[in-house]
Motif scaffolding. Sequence first.
Motif, PDB file in Angstrom:
ATOM      1  N   ASP A 188     -43.474   5.868  33.018  1.00  0.00           N
ATOM      2  CA  ASP A 188     -44.163   6.177  31.757  1.00  0.00           C
ATOM      3  C   ASP A 188     -43.212   6.599  30.654  1.00  0.00           C
ATOM      4  OD1 ASP A 188     -46.847   5.889  32.867  1.00  0.00           O
ATOM      5  OD2 ASP A 188     -46.423   7.740  33.962  1.00  0.00           O
ATOM      6  N   PHE A 189     -42.135   7.284  31.026  1.00  0.00           N
ATOM      7  CA  PHE A 189     -41.190   7.775  30.021  1.00  0.00           C
ATOM      8  C   PHE A 189     -39.802   7.853  30.638  1.00  0.00           C
ATOM      9  CE2 PHE A 189     -42.629  11.512  32.262  1.00  0.00           C
ATOM     10  CZ  PHE A 189     -41.577  12.411  32.255  1.00  0.00           C
ATOM     11  N   GLU A 190     -38.796   8.036  29.767  1.00  0.00           N
ATOM     12  CA  GLU A 190     -37.421   8.148  30.230  1.00  0.00           C
ATOM     13  C   GLU A 190     -36.757   9.300  29.479  1.00  0.00           C
ATOM     14  OE1 GLU A 190     -35.451   4.378  29.858  1.00  0.00           O
ATOM     15  OE2 GLU A 190     -37.048   3.298  30.916  1.00  0.00           O
ATOM     16  N   VAL A 191     -36.041  10.129  30.231  1.00  0.00           N
ATOM     17  CA  VAL A 191     -35.307  11.234  29.623  1.00  0.00           C
ATOM     18  C   VAL A 191     -33.816  10.991  29.822  1.00  0.00           C
ATOM     19  CG1 VAL A 191     -37.218  12.813  30.093  1.00  0.00           C
ATOM     20  CG2 VAL A 191     -35.265  12.749  31.664  1.00  0.00           C
ATOM     21  N   MET A 192     -33.006  11.533  28.913  1.00  0.00           N
ATOM     22  CA  MET A 192     -31.561  11.347  28.994  1.00  0.00           C
ATOM     23  C   MET A 192     -30.853  12.683  28.842  1.00  0.00           C
ATOM     24  SD  MET A 192     -29.047   8.933  26.696  1.00  0.00           S
ATOM     25  CE  MET A 192     -29.725   7.434  27.400  1.00  0.00           C
ATOM     26  N   SER A 193     -29.910  12.937  29.738  1.00  0.00           N
ATOM     27  CA  SER A 193     -29.084  14.130  29.626  1.00  0.00           C
ATOM     28  C   SER A 193     -28.104  13.970  28.463  1.00  0.00           C
ATOM     29  CB  SER A 193     -28.332  14.384  30.934  1.00  0.00           C
ATOM     30  OG  SER A 193     -27.600  13.229  31.311  1.00  0.00           O
ATOM     31  N   ASP A 194     -27.634  15.072  27.925  1.00  0.00           N
ATOM     32  CA  ASP A 194     -26.764  15.061  26.746  1.00  0.00           C
ATOM     33  C   ASP A 194     -25.626  16.044  26.979  1.00  0.00           C
ATOM     34  OD1 ASP A 194     -25.564  15.028  24.290  1.00  0.00           O
ATOM     35  OD2 ASP A 194     -27.319  15.643  23.140  1.00  0.00           O
ATOM     36  N   HIS A 195     -24.532  15.561  27.554  1.00  0.00           N
ATOM     37  CA  HIS A 195     -23.412  16.394  27.947  1.00  0.00           C
ATOM     38  C   HIS A 195     -22.109  15.887  27.349  1.00  0.00           C
ATOM     39  CE1 HIS A 195     -24.576  18.967  31.680  1.00  0.00           C
ATOM     40  NE2 HIS A 195     -25.585  18.904  30.821  1.00  0.00           N
ATOM     41  N   TYR A 196     -21.133  16.790  27.269  1.00  0.00           N
ATOM     42  CA  TYR A 196     -19.754  16.397  26.980  1.00  0.00           C
ATOM     43  C   TYR A 196     -18.963  16.253  28.270  1.00  0.00           C
ATOM     44  CZ  TYR A 196     -15.561  15.929  24.127  1.00  0.00           C
ATOM     45  OH  TYR A 196     -14.441  15.437  23.511  1.00  0.00           O
ATOM     46  N   PHE A 197     -19.350  16.985  29.308  1.00  0.00           N
ATOM     47  CA  PHE A 197     -18.710  16.981  30.614  1.00  0.00           C
ATOM     48  C   PHE A 197     -19.752  16.684  31.692  1.00  0.00           C
ATOM     49  CE2 PHE A 197     -15.097  18.990  28.763  1.00  0.00           C
ATOM     50  CZ  PHE A 197     -14.066  19.008  29.701  1.00  0.00           C
ATOM     51  N   PRO A 198     -19.345  16.052  32.807  1.00  0.00           N
ATOM     52  CA  PRO A 198     -20.187  16.088  33.995  1.00  0.00           C
ATOM     53  C   PRO A 198     -20.063  17.459  34.653  1.00  0.00           C
ATOM     54  CG  PRO A 198     -18.138  14.998  34.509  1.00  0.00           C
ATOM     55  CD  PRO A 198     -18.084  15.333  33.035  1.00  0.00           C
TER      56      PRO A 198
ATOM     57  N   PRO B  70     -28.624  22.297  20.130  1.00  0.00           N
ATOM     58  CA  PRO B  70     -28.422  22.109  18.698  1.00  0.00           C
ATOM     59  C   PRO B  70     -27.733  23.293  18.023  1.00  0.00           C
ATOM     60  CG  PRO B  70     -30.614  22.968  19.040  1.00  0.00           C
ATOM     61  CD  PRO B  70     -29.924  22.968  20.398  1.00  0.00           C
ATOM     62  N   THR B  71     -26.829  23.973  18.732  1.00  0.00           N
ATOM     63  CA  THR B  71     -26.319  25.236  18.195  1.00  0.00           C
ATOM     64  C   THR B  71     -24.819  25.281  17.944  1.00  0.00           C
ATOM     65  OG1 THR B  71     -26.031  26.200  20.403  1.00  0.00           O
ATOM     66  CG2 THR B  71     -28.169  26.532  19.337  1.00  0.00           C
ATOM     67  N   MET B  72     -24.006  24.587  18.732  1.00  0.00           N
ATOM     68  CA  MET B  72     -22.554  24.706  18.580  1.00  0.00           C
ATOM     69  C   MET B  72     -21.905  23.329  18.427  1.00  0.00           C
ATOM     70  SD  MET B  72     -21.760  27.877  21.201  1.00  0.00           S
ATOM     71  CE  MET B  72     -20.045  28.021  20.674  1.00  0.00           C
ATOM     72  N   ARG B  73     -21.890  22.550  19.501  1.00  0.00           N
ATOM     73  CA  ARG B  73     -21.273  21.223  19.456  1.00  0.00           C
ATOM     74  C   ARG B  73     -21.960  20.343  18.416  1.00  0.00           C
ATOM     75  NH1 ARG B  73     -22.332  17.073  23.544  1.00  0.00           N
ATOM     76  NH2 ARG B  73     -23.662  18.691  24.405  1.00  0.00           N
TER      77      ARG B  73
ATOM     78  N   ASN C 236     -20.289  22.395  28.153  1.00  0.00           N
ATOM     79  CA  ASN C 236     -20.237  21.417  27.067  1.00  0.00           C
ATOM     80  C   ASN C 236     -19.850  22.015  25.722  1.00  0.00           C
ATOM     81  OD1 ASN C 236     -21.423  19.254  28.759  1.00  0.00           O
ATOM     82  ND2 ASN C 236     -23.189  20.623  28.739  1.00  0.00           N
ATOM     83  N   GLU C 237     -20.262  23.233  25.478  1.00  0.00           N
ATOM     84  CA  GLU C 237     -20.079  23.803  24.144  1.00  0.00           C
ATOM     85  C   GLU C 237     -18.690  24.423  23.948  1.00  0.00           C
ATOM     86  OE1 GLU C 237     -22.573  22.870  22.224  1.00  0.00           O
ATOM     87  OE2 GLU C 237     -23.455  22.119  24.082  1.00  0.00           O
ATOM     88  N   HIS C 238     -17.980  24.709  25.039  1.00  0.00           N
ATOM     89  CA  HIS C 238     -16.665  25.348  24.896  1.00  0.00           C
ATOM     90  C   HIS C 238     -15.649  24.440  24.220  1.00  0.00           C
ATOM     91  CE1 HIS C 238     -15.438  22.940  28.442  1.00  0.00           C
ATOM     92  NE2 HIS C 238     -14.221  23.128  27.990  1.00  0.00           N
ATOM     93  N   VAL C 239     -15.933  23.123  24.188  1.00  0.00           N
ATOM     94  CA  VAL C 239     -14.931  22.176  23.714  1.00  0.00           C
ATOM     95  C   VAL C 239     -14.599  22.359  22.235  1.00  0.00           C
ATOM     96  CG1 VAL C 239     -15.560  20.470  25.454  1.00  0.00           C
ATOM     97  CG2 VAL C 239     -16.667  20.392  23.214  1.00  0.00           C
ATOM     98  N   ILE C 240     -15.473  22.997  21.461  1.00  0.00           N
ATOM     99  CA  ILE C 240     -15.184  23.190  20.038  1.00  0.00           C
ATOM    100  C   ILE C 240     -14.360  24.446  19.785  1.00  0.00           C
ATOM    101  CG2 ILE C 240     -17.244  21.924  19.354  1.00  0.00           C
ATOM    102  CD1 ILE C 240     -18.538  24.621  18.659  1.00  0.00           C
ATOM    103  N   GLY C 241     -14.026  25.208  20.848  1.00  0.00           N
ATOM    104  CA  GLY C 241     -13.094  26.318  20.733  1.00  0.00           C
ATOM    105  C   GLY C 241     -13.613  27.548  20.022  1.00  0.00           C
ATOM    106  N   GLN C 242     -14.928  27.774  20.067  1.00  0.00           N
ATOM    107  CA  GLN C 242     -15.493  28.947  19.397  1.00  0.00           C
ATOM    108  C   GLN C 242     -16.057  29.964  20.381  1.00  0.00           C
ATOM    109  OE1 GLN C 242     -18.209  27.873  16.247  1.00  0.00           O
ATOM    110  NE2 GLN C 242     -16.728  26.513  15.273  1.00  0.00           N
ATOM    111  N   GLY C 243     -15.654  29.879  21.655  1.00  0.00           N
ATOM    112  CA  GLY C 243     -16.140  30.836  22.637  1.00  0.00           C
ATOM    113  C   GLY C 243     -17.549  30.520  23.078  1.00  0.00           C
ATOM    114  N   TRP C 244     -18.071  31.392  23.951  1.00  0.00           N
ATOM    115  CA  TRP C 244     -19.413  31.195  24.494  1.00  0.00           C
ATOM    116  C   TRP C 244     -20.182  32.504  24.373  1.00  0.00           C
ATOM    117  CZ3 TRP C 244     -22.831  27.838  24.896  1.00  0.00           C
ATOM    118  CH2 TRP C 244     -23.861  27.851  25.837  1.00  0.00           C
ATOM    119  N   PRO C 245     -21.169  32.556  23.481  1.00  0.00           N
ATOM    120  CA  PRO C 245     -21.882  33.802  23.227  1.00  0.00           C
ATOM    121  C   PRO C 245     -22.798  34.190  24.383  1.00  0.00           C
ATOM    122  CG  PRO C 245     -22.834  32.021  21.937  1.00  0.00           C
ATOM    123  CD  PRO C 245     -21.620  31.453  22.590  1.00  0.00           C
ATOM    124  N   PRO C 246     -23.182  35.464  24.466  1.00  0.00           N
ATOM    125  CA  PRO C 246     -24.121  35.892  25.509  1.00  0.00           C
ATOM    126  C   PRO C 246     -25.503  35.284  25.282  1.00  0.00           C
ATOM    127  CG  PRO C 246     -23.697  37.675  23.966  1.00  0.00           C
ATOM    128  CD  PRO C 246     -22.737  36.580  23.634  1.00  0.00           C
TER     129      PRO C 246
END
Length: 321
Positions: free
Chosen positions: A31-41, A75-78, A110-120
């Motif tokens: 009925d539908f298809e979903v897709m993962s959205d990653h920079y890394f496996p 939709p927050t960092m990368r 995935n989000e660490h790649v932009i070099g801005q750390g990882w917030p709590p």
Amino acid sequence: MTNYGYTLMTEQSGPRELVGHAAAAEEAGFDFEVMSDHYFPWLDEMGHSSYAWSVLGAVSQATHRVELMTYVTCPTMRYHPAVVAQKAATVDLLSEGRFTLGLGAGENLNEHVIGQGWPPVNIRHEMLLEALEIITSLFAGDYVDYKGEHYRIDSAKVWDLPINPVPIGVAVSGEQSVRAFAPIADHLIAVEPDPQLVTWWDAATDKPGSRKIGQLPVCWGPDRDACVARAHELFRWFGGGWKVNAELPGTAGFAGASQFVTQDDVAGSIPCGPDLDGIVRAARKFEDAGFTDVAVVQVGDESQLDFLAIAEKELLPALRG
């Protein structure tokens, strides 16, 4: 009636293969298809991680009936939320209204790649809430100016918009996230068949037709032992849970965190082998919890077309029966 979906895993298949799998899954009757959205496996053994939005554009042209969805985009960092709104609107236009934007608070992986750390986690939820407000405003079609704690928008506008705003689903894991996101999002996303999440969501939203979309990993194949081994190689990270998985910074971290996970552990949580009844029983747990949609993940790249053939002939009729 429950909708059954197919998962396009960008982490275990290349982009051209994913487009082929998408067309085959539609032909098989999903009925539908979903897709993962990653920079890394999650693990090096998975071997892929193409750009989901390029693949979605191709999938929108290779399919004609199935609904499409990100499961999920952060939709927050990368990605900046204004850009997410633009590309979601574009995919919805390309697919002629078949797209749902699935969002989540993201993973360090995935989000660490932009070099801005990882917030709590509390800050990540604040960022996601602001991102939702921005995206929803841009979907309305007007110029948007925004000044929040984490984002500023200066006279942004999405010029190519569908007639109806793109539906938004949000991944939640507990009461706090449900209460934060249910009032503004359209649909619930979760990876565990937890009926409490559904109860909390329905109590916190007044939107009719709100869907609850779950995901079920399986490893179908004629040889159970081979399936268990494949699931252990590629999906042993899955048992860590999202509260742990969201914090790990790379594939080495996932390998270390899952080093003591056994094949028996994996076989106890993921239906493996030729027994379709096991897959049906696992799907029923989501249905019994109140989920309206279940997206199946078949573990392993080489097994996809064989799985889709058995899904068309036997699995989907069994699920719908």
